[in-house]
Design an enzyme around this catalytic site. Sequence first.
Site, PDB file in Angstrom:
ATOM      1  CG  ASP A 154      -0.182   0.014   2.530  1.00 51.82           C
ATOM      2  OD1 ASP A 154       0.941  -0.533   2.570  1.00 51.82           O
ATOM      3  OD2 ASP A 154      -0.709   0.557   3.517  1.00 51.82           O
ATOM      4  CD  GLU A 155       5.700   0.995   2.057  1.00 52.13           C
ATOM      5  OE1 GLU A 155       6.638   0.918   1.228  1.00 52.13           O
ATOM      6  OE2 GLU A 155       5.830   0.725   3.263  1.00 52.13           O
TER       7      GLU A 155
END
Length: 334
Positions: free
Chosen positions: A250-251
Amino acid sequence: MHAPATTTARAAALSLSVIGLASGVLTFASTLVPSAPGLDLVAVRWVALATLLVAAAVAALPWRRVPVRWTLLLVPVGMLLIGVHNYLAAADAYRYGAFFLLLFVWVGLWHPRGTATALSPLAAVAYVVPLVAGSAPGHAPWTVTYALPLYVVTGEVIAWRSARLHEALRRLDDLARTDPLTGLANRTVLDAAGRGGPGGGALLYLDVDRFKQVNDSYGHQRGDAVLRAVAAALRAAVREGDVPVRIAGDEFAVLLRGPLTAAEADAVAGRIGAGLGRLDVDGLTVTTSMGVAWCAGDGVERLLARADRAMYAAKDAGGARLVISAPRAAPGPG
């Protein structure tokens, strides 16, 4: 179809130059073996020398500065040399038609489909005129009726295969540089784009708040939908030339191209922050924590480290916010 890079023009020209050099050597060698009656050995050797000189001149020209299509200007030169060679060499269509074949193979390798067909009238003239003007038997000019279609078909088939190969290579390159879930660029692109620093720009690093809880509570399908929504919001918020990237999980990151003044960089980061402030994904509200590191002559690795620390500072402060890491970029003109 074919890569438009100017380096391709150089490669195409050099390959034709090699063909020219080989043809010149073979032409000279043909004068050392028994030849057809009427062959002017001295004149053919002059043609061989001219071919070698033209090939050397082609190799020396600055092809890096021009598109690959400009190399087609070499085709009439090649056909003229072949025609003169054929006229002087007792107009033997069977013996010298192979040079035309080599030329059409080159056309197929470096130019789009249809090029070989478009060149066929020129090739027909270069093939037939020496036979008619020279001492060739009466049937010789008619060999063009099967020789020319062979040349054109060879060129078109090679062009078709070349196009398929270039497309396959392009797709492989896209796969290697693209995140399959979100369609954003991947870390490889970020490393390449930011090598040496983004030239007075900045790096924004962001992470989806409580993303593990989303996956645990709603499943990975909903988590994937969240990641795609974040990617879409990034695309909508960045400027042309900026590079949005999915790092992993989720980066995400955005390389903000410079030069930027501090105010301009604040505005861009603020617009991205507003676009990602509170995303609604199928009724689920999603927030992100963001950190920004201004370029201070750093490479991507150091920028990522500083932006990552700023992003975690945003998370520690409760998330759903943007934290700026010093030092800022020096203000640009204006």
